[in-house]
Design an enzyme around this catalytic site. Structure first.
Site, PDB file in Angstrom:
ATOM      1  CE  LYS A   1       4.503  25.367   6.656  1.00 59.72           C
ATOM      2  NZ  LYS A   1       4.675  24.036   7.254  1.00 59.72           N
TER       3      LYS A   1
ATOM      4  CE1 TYR B   1       5.214  20.014  -0.652  1.00 58.34           C
ATOM      5  CE2 TYR B   1       4.491  22.298  -0.686  1.00 58.34           C
ATOM      6  CZ  TYR B   1       4.669  21.114  -0.005  1.00 58.34           C
ATOM      7  OH  TYR B   1       4.308  21.026   1.317  1.00 58.34           O
TER       8      TYR B   1
ATOM      9  NE  ARG C   1      -3.811  21.572   8.435  1.00 56.49           N
ATOM     10  CZ  ARG C   1      -4.507  22.621   8.855  1.00 56.49           C
ATOM     11  NH1 ARG C   1      -5.828  22.594   8.760  1.00 56.49           N
ATOM     12  NH2 ARG C   1      -3.900  23.680   9.357  1.00 56.49           N
TER      13      ARG C   1
ATOM     14  CE  LYS D   1       3.460  25.294  10.703  1.00 53.85           C
ATOM     15  NZ  LYS D   1       3.718  23.890  11.115  1.00 53.85           N
TER      16      LYS D   1
ATOM     17  CD  GLU E   1       7.029  33.098  18.617  1.00 55.13           C
ATOM     18  OE1 GLU E   1       8.044  32.426  18.911  1.00 55.13           O
ATOM     19  OE2 GLU E   1       5.911  32.924  19.151  1.00 55.13           O
TER      20      GLU E   1
END
Length: 327
Positions: free
Chosen positions: A248, A313, A206, A196, A233
Protein backbone atom coordinates in the site's frame (compact mmCIF):
# COMPACT_ATOMS: atom_id res chain seq x y z
CA UNK A 1 13.32 -18.81 -48.67
CA UNK A 2 13.27 -15.90 -46.27
CA UNK A 3 12.24 -16.32 -42.68
CA UNK A 4 8.52 -15.77 -41.98
CA UNK A 5 7.64 -12.29 -40.79
CA UNK A 6 6.92 -12.31 -37.05
CA UNK A 7 3.52 -10.68 -36.62
CA UNK A 8 2.36 -10.43 -33.00
CA UNK A 9 -0.48 -8.24 -34.25
CA UNK A 10 -2.31 -11.33 -35.49
CA UNK A 11 -3.59 -11.88 -31.95
CA UNK A 12 -4.91 -8.32 -31.77
CA UNK A 13 -6.98 -8.23 -34.93
CA UNK A 14 -10.45 -8.81 -33.42
CA UNK A 15 -12.08 -8.36 -30.01
CA UNK A 16 -12.57 -12.12 -29.80
CA UNK A 17 -8.87 -12.83 -30.43
CA UNK A 18 -7.80 -10.14 -27.98
CA UNK A 19 -10.09 -11.63 -25.35
CA UNK A 20 -8.78 -15.14 -25.99
CA UNK A 21 -5.14 -13.99 -25.79
CA UNK A 22 -5.60 -11.86 -22.67
CA UNK A 23 -3.05 -12.79 -20.01
CA UNK A 24 -4.70 -11.20 -16.97
CA UNK A 25 -8.35 -10.80 -16.10
CA UNK A 26 -10.08 -9.07 -13.21
CA UNK A 27 -12.91 -10.93 -11.49
CA UNK A 28 -15.38 -9.31 -9.06
CA UNK A 29 -14.40 -11.80 -6.34
CA UNK A 30 -10.89 -10.30 -6.40
CA UNK A 31 -12.17 -6.87 -5.35
CA UNK A 32 -12.60 -5.52 -1.81
CA UNK A 33 -14.52 -2.32 -1.05
CA UNK A 34 -13.20 -0.05 1.72
CA UNK A 35 -16.15 1.47 3.65
CA UNK A 36 -16.28 4.24 6.25
CA UNK A 37 -18.95 4.00 8.97
CA UNK A 38 -19.66 6.97 11.23
CA UNK A 39 -21.68 7.45 14.37
CA UNK A 40 -25.10 8.99 13.83
CA UNK A 41 -28.02 8.48 11.47
CA UNK A 42 -26.84 10.53 8.50
CA UNK A 43 -24.45 9.72 5.68
CA UNK A 44 -21.83 12.35 4.93
CA UNK A 45 -20.22 12.88 1.51
CA UNK A 46 -16.42 12.99 1.39
CA UNK A 47 -15.59 16.08 -0.65
CA UNK A 48 -12.15 14.93 -1.78
CA UNK A 49 -13.47 11.51 -2.84
CA UNK A 50 -16.46 12.09 -5.16
CA UNK A 51 -18.97 9.26 -4.86
CA UNK A 52 -17.62 7.97 -1.53
CA UNK A 53 -19.40 8.65 1.77
CA UNK A 54 -19.18 8.14 5.48
CA UNK A 55 -22.01 5.67 6.03
CA UNK A 56 -24.43 5.41 8.88
CA UNK A 57 -24.93 1.84 10.04
CA UNK A 58 -28.25 1.70 8.16
CA UNK A 59 -26.77 2.93 4.89
CA UNK A 60 -23.80 0.57 5.38
CA UNK A 61 -26.27 -2.31 5.59
CA UNK A 62 -27.74 -1.34 2.23
CA UNK A 63 -24.30 -0.83 0.73
CA UNK A 64 -23.05 -4.26 1.81
CA UNK A 65 -26.12 -5.90 0.26
CA UNK A 66 -25.37 -4.11 -3.02
CA UNK A 67 -21.74 -5.18 -2.76
CA UNK A 68 -22.73 -8.81 -2.32
CA UNK A 69 -25.13 -8.61 -5.25
CA UNK A 70 -22.28 -7.24 -7.39
CA UNK A 71 -20.25 -10.32 -6.48
CA UNK A 72 -17.23 -8.63 -4.90
CA UNK A 73 -15.09 -10.54 -2.44
CA UNK A 74 -15.40 -8.42 0.67
CA UNK A 75 -15.66 -5.09 2.44
CA UNK A 76 -13.04 -3.49 4.68
CA UNK A 77 -14.59 -1.39 7.45
CA UNK A 78 -13.15 1.78 8.98
CA UNK A 79 -14.82 3.43 11.96
CA UNK A 80 -15.35 7.19 12.36
CA UNK A 81 -16.13 7.89 16.03
CA UNK A 82 -17.43 11.13 17.49
CA UNK A 83 -15.16 11.03 20.57
CA UNK A 84 -11.45 10.20 20.60
CA UNK A 85 -8.82 9.98 23.31
CA UNK A 86 -5.11 9.37 23.76
CA UNK A 87 -5.26 5.57 23.72
CA UNK A 88 -8.21 5.10 21.35
CA UNK A 89 -10.53 3.42 23.83
CA UNK A 90 -13.36 3.50 21.29
CA UNK A 91 -11.51 0.89 19.28
CA UNK A 92 -11.97 -1.75 21.95
CA UNK A 93 -15.41 -0.70 23.20
CA UNK A 94 -17.91 -3.42 22.18
CA UNK A 95 -20.34 -0.56 21.51
CA UNK A 96 -17.80 1.50 19.60
CA UNK A 97 -18.80 2.39 16.06
CA UNK A 98 -16.49 -0.07 14.29
CA UNK A 99 -17.53 -3.04 16.40
CA UNK A 100 -21.22 -2.11 16.18
CA UNK A 101 -20.98 -1.77 12.42
CA UNK A 102 -19.18 -5.09 12.11
CA UNK A 103 -21.91 -6.94 13.98
CA UNK A 104 -24.61 -5.19 11.94
CA UNK A 105 -23.05 -6.04 8.59
CA UNK A 106 -22.26 -9.64 9.53
CA UNK A 107 -25.87 -10.05 10.65
CA UNK A 108 -27.06 -8.48 7.40
CA UNK A 109 -24.92 -10.37 4.91
CA UNK A 110 -23.72 -13.59 6.55
CA UNK A 111 -21.21 -15.40 4.35
CA UNK A 112 -22.19 -13.72 1.08
CA UNK A 113 -18.92 -11.80 1.25
CA UNK A 114 -16.06 -11.36 3.74
CA UNK A 115 -16.58 -8.64 6.36
CA UNK A 116 -13.14 -7.32 7.26
CA UNK A 117 -12.03 -4.68 9.75
CA UNK A 118 -9.18 -2.21 9.96
CA UNK A 119 -7.13 -2.90 13.06
CA UNK A 120 -5.39 0.38 13.79
CA UNK A 121 -5.75 3.14 16.36
CA UNK A 122 -5.45 6.19 14.12
CA UNK A 123 -9.21 6.65 13.67
CA UNK A 124 -9.74 6.49 17.44
CA UNK A 125 -6.89 8.57 18.90
CA UNK A 126 -7.13 12.30 19.51
CA UNK A 127 -3.57 12.74 18.19
CA UNK A 128 -4.27 10.72 15.01
CA UNK A 129 -1.31 8.38 15.28
CA UNK A 130 -1.58 4.64 14.79
CA UNK A 131 -0.40 3.84 18.30
CA UNK A 132 0.01 4.92 21.90
CA UNK A 133 2.34 7.86 22.48
CA UNK A 134 5.23 7.80 24.93
CA UNK A 135 5.96 10.76 27.20
CA UNK A 136 8.32 12.24 24.61
CA UNK A 137 5.67 12.11 21.88
CA UNK A 138 7.05 9.10 20.02
CA UNK A 139 4.79 6.18 19.12
CA UNK A 140 5.49 3.45 21.69
CA UNK A 141 5.66 0.24 19.65
CA UNK A 142 5.25 -2.29 22.46
CA UNK A 143 2.57 -0.39 24.36
CA UNK A 144 0.68 -0.17 21.08
CA UNK A 145 0.87 -3.94 20.63
CA UNK A 146 -1.08 -4.35 23.87
CA UNK A 147 -3.86 -2.19 22.43
CA UNK A 148 -3.77 -4.16 19.17
CA UNK A 149 -4.22 -7.39 21.11
CA UNK A 150 -7.35 -5.97 22.74
CA UNK A 151 -8.61 -4.65 19.40
CA UNK A 152 -8.16 -8.07 17.83
CA UNK A 153 -10.35 -9.67 20.47
CA UNK A 154 -13.01 -6.97 20.16
CA UNK A 155 -13.15 -7.25 16.38
CA UNK A 156 -13.13 -11.05 16.32
CA UNK A 157 -15.89 -11.08 18.92
CA UNK A 158 -17.91 -8.67 16.76
CA UNK A 159 -17.71 -11.16 13.91
CA UNK A 160 -14.91 -9.86 11.69
CA UNK A 161 -13.57 -12.69 9.54
CA UNK A 162 -10.32 -10.93 8.67
CA UNK A 163 -8.35 -8.34 10.62
CA UNK A 164 -6.42 -5.77 8.59
CA UNK A 165 -3.32 -4.85 10.58
CA UNK A 166 -2.46 -1.47 9.12
CA UNK A 167 -0.51 0.18 11.95
CA UNK A 168 3.01 -0.88 10.88
CA UNK A 169 4.18 -1.73 14.39
CA UNK A 170 7.02 -4.24 14.68
CA UNK A 171 5.71 -7.60 15.88
CA UNK A 172 2.03 -6.79 15.32
CA UNK A 173 1.23 -9.96 13.37
CA UNK A 174 2.78 -12.27 15.97
CA UNK A 175 1.06 -10.43 18.83
CA UNK A 176 -2.38 -10.52 17.23
CA UNK A 177 -2.05 -14.14 16.08
CA UNK A 178 -1.03 -15.27 19.56
CA UNK A 179 -3.95 -13.40 21.13
CA UNK A 180 -6.51 -14.73 18.67
CA UNK A 181 -5.35 -18.33 19.03
CA UNK A 182 -5.26 -18.08 22.80
CA UNK A 183 -8.86 -16.88 22.88
CA UNK A 184 -10.19 -19.58 20.56
CA UNK A 185 -10.31 -17.48 17.39
CA UNK A 186 -8.02 -19.75 15.39
CA UNK A 187 -10.13 -19.30 12.26
CA UNK A 188 -10.00 -15.49 12.26
CA UNK A 189 -7.60 -14.51 9.48
CA UNK A 190 -4.88 -11.85 9.60
CA UNK A 191 -4.11 -9.48 6.73
CA UNK A 192 -0.77 -7.76 7.27
CA UNK A 193 -0.28 -4.33 5.73
CA UNK A 194 3.34 -5.35 5.28
CA UNK A 195 4.77 -2.79 2.88
CA UNK A 196 2.79 0.31 3.82
CA UNK A 197 4.60 3.43 2.69
CA UNK A 198 4.55 6.96 4.14
CA UNK A 199 2.78 8.27 1.06
CA UNK A 200 1.32 11.58 -0.10
CA UNK A 201 -1.53 9.62 -1.66
CA UNK A 202 -3.37 9.18 1.65
CA UNK A 203 -4.56 12.79 1.71
CA UNK A 204 -8.26 12.23 0.93
CA UNK A 205 -8.39 9.32 3.39
CA UNK A 206 -7.59 11.78 6.17
CA UNK A 207 -10.83 13.58 5.37
CA UNK A 208 -12.68 10.27 5.10
CA UNK A 209 -11.85 9.30 8.70
CA UNK A 210 -11.83 12.90 10.02
CA UNK A 211 -8.17 12.43 10.98
CA UNK A 212 -6.75 14.52 13.80
CA UNK A 213 -3.14 13.77 12.86
CA UNK A 214 -0.45 16.37 13.44
CA UNK A 215 3.03 15.63 12.20
CA UNK A 216 3.67 12.53 10.12
CA UNK A 217 4.02 8.74 10.35
CA UNK A 218 7.51 8.38 8.91
CA UNK A 219 8.93 6.65 12.00
CA UNK A 220 6.73 3.61 11.39
CA UNK A 221 5.55 3.67 7.78
CA UNK A 222 8.11 2.89 5.08
CA UNK A 223 10.32 5.34 3.21
CA UNK A 224 9.04 5.55 -0.40
CA UNK A 225 12.64 5.13 -1.59
CA UNK A 226 12.97 1.62 -0.12
CA UNK A 227 12.04 -1.38 -2.25
CA UNK A 228 14.07 -4.05 -0.43
CA UNK A 229 12.75 -2.94 2.94
CA UNK A 230 9.19 -3.47 1.73
CA UNK A 231 10.02 -7.02 0.66
CA UNK A 232 11.75 -7.64 4.01
CA UNK A 233 8.70 -6.43 5.93
CA UNK A 234 6.54 -8.84 3.95
CA UNK A 235 8.89 -11.71 4.76
CA UNK A 236 8.79 -10.86 8.46
CA UNK A 237 5.00 -10.91 8.43
CA UNK A 238 4.97 -14.23 6.58
CA UNK A 239 7.33 -15.63 9.22
CA UNK A 240 4.90 -14.35 11.90
CA UNK A 241 2.15 -16.38 10.17
CA UNK A 242 0.19 -13.68 8.38
CA UNK A 243 -2.49 -15.24 6.20
CA UNK A 244 -2.22 -12.47 3.59
CA UNK A 245 0.34 -9.71 3.03
CA UNK A 246 -0.31 -6.37 1.37
CA UNK A 247 1.42 -3.52 -0.42
CA UNK A 248 0.00 0.00 0.00
CA UNK A 249 -0.33 2.24 -2.01
CA UNK A 250 -0.63 0.14 -5.14
CA UNK A 251 -0.09 2.21 -8.28
CA UNK A 252 3.21 3.88 -7.40
CA UNK A 253 4.65 0.72 -5.83
CA UNK A 254 4.06 -1.89 -8.52
CA UNK A 255 7.74 -2.85 -8.41
CA UNK A 256 7.45 -3.70 -4.71
CA UNK A 257 4.19 -5.52 -5.35
CA UNK A 258 5.73 -7.61 -8.12
CA UNK A 259 8.70 -8.58 -5.97
CA UNK A 260 6.56 -9.47 -2.96
CA UNK A 261 4.24 -11.51 -5.19
CA UNK A 262 7.27 -13.34 -6.58
CA UNK A 263 8.50 -14.48 -3.16
CA UNK A 264 5.33 -14.90 -1.11
CA UNK A 265 3.82 -18.32 -0.36
CA UNK A 266 0.64 -16.61 0.89
CA UNK A 267 -1.81 -14.40 -1.04
CA UNK A 268 -0.66 -10.88 -1.82
CA UNK A 269 -3.13 -7.99 -1.91
CA UNK A 270 -2.75 -4.32 -2.81
CA UNK A 271 -4.67 -1.22 -1.74
CA UNK A 272 -5.54 1.33 -4.41
CA UNK A 273 -5.64 4.24 -2.00
CA UNK A 274 -7.72 7.40 -1.76
CA UNK A 275 -5.31 9.64 -3.65
CA UNK A 276 -5.17 7.23 -6.57
CA UNK A 277 -8.96 7.23 -6.66
CA UNK A 278 -9.31 11.00 -6.39
CA UNK A 279 -6.75 11.78 -9.10
CA UNK A 280 -8.58 9.68 -11.67
CA UNK A 281 -11.95 11.09 -10.61
CA UNK A 282 -10.65 14.65 -10.82
CA UNK A 283 -9.06 14.18 -14.25
CA UNK A 284 -12.18 12.44 -15.56
CA UNK A 285 -14.41 15.25 -14.23
CA UNK A 286 -12.36 17.69 -16.31
CA UNK A 287 -12.78 15.53 -19.40
CA UNK A 288 -9.03 14.91 -19.60
CA UNK A 289 -9.26 11.09 -19.49
CA UNK A 290 -11.82 8.39 -20.21
CA UNK A 291 -13.01 7.54 -16.70
CA UNK A 292 -14.10 3.95 -17.24
CA UNK A 293 -11.00 3.00 -19.23
CA UNK A 294 -8.74 4.64 -16.65
CA UNK A 295 -10.45 2.83 -13.76
CA UNK A 296 -10.27 -0.52 -15.52
CA UNK A 297 -6.66 -0.04 -16.58
CA UNK A 298 -5.53 1.07 -13.13
CA UNK A 299 -6.95 -2.02 -11.42
CA UNK A 300 -5.79 -4.35 -14.20
CA UNK A 301 -2.22 -3.05 -13.80
CA UNK A 302 -2.29 -3.88 -10.10
CA UNK A 303 -3.45 -7.41 -10.86
CA UNK A 304 -0.81 -7.70 -13.62
CA UNK A 305 1.91 -6.77 -11.13
CA UNK A 306 0.90 -9.74 -8.98
CA UNK A 307 -1.92 -8.76 -6.64
CA UNK A 308 -4.32 -11.61 -5.92
CA UNK A 309 -6.94 -9.11 -4.75
CA UNK A 310 -7.30 -5.33 -4.84
CA UNK A 311 -8.86 -2.99 -2.30
CA UNK A 312 -10.45 -0.25 -4.39
CA UNK A 313 -13.20 2.32 -3.93
CA UNK A 314 -14.46 1.35 -7.39
CA UNK A 315 -15.02 -2.28 -6.37
CA UNK A 316 -18.80 -2.38 -6.79
CA UNK A 317 -18.89 -0.22 -9.93
CA UNK A 318 -16.08 -2.18 -11.55
CA UNK A 319 -17.71 -5.49 -10.63
CA UNK A 320 -20.93 -4.29 -12.26
CA UNK A 321 -19.07 -3.44 -15.47
CA UNK A 322 -17.38 -6.85 -15.48
CA UNK A 323 -20.71 -8.64 -15.05
CA UNK A 324 -22.20 -6.60 -17.91
CA UNK A 325 -19.29 -7.54 -20.17
CA UNK A 326 -19.69 -11.25 -19.39
CA UNK A 327 -23.41 -11.04 -20.06
Amino acid sequence: MSNPVIRPRRLRTTPALRRLASEIRVHPAELVLPMFVREGDATMPIQSMPGVVQHSIDSARRAVVAAAEAGIGGVMLFGVPEVRDATGTGATDPNGILNLATRALVDEIGDALVVQTDLCLDEFTDHGHCGVLASDGRVDNDATLLRYRDMALAQANAGSALLGLSGMMDGQVAAVRETLDGAGYEDTAVLAYSAKYASAYYGPFREAVASTLTGNRRTYQLDPANRREGVREAQIDIDEVADIVMVKPAGSYLDVLAEVAGMSPVPVWAYQVSGEYSMIEAAAAQGWIDRRRAVEESVLSIRRAGADAVLTYWAVELATWLKEERA
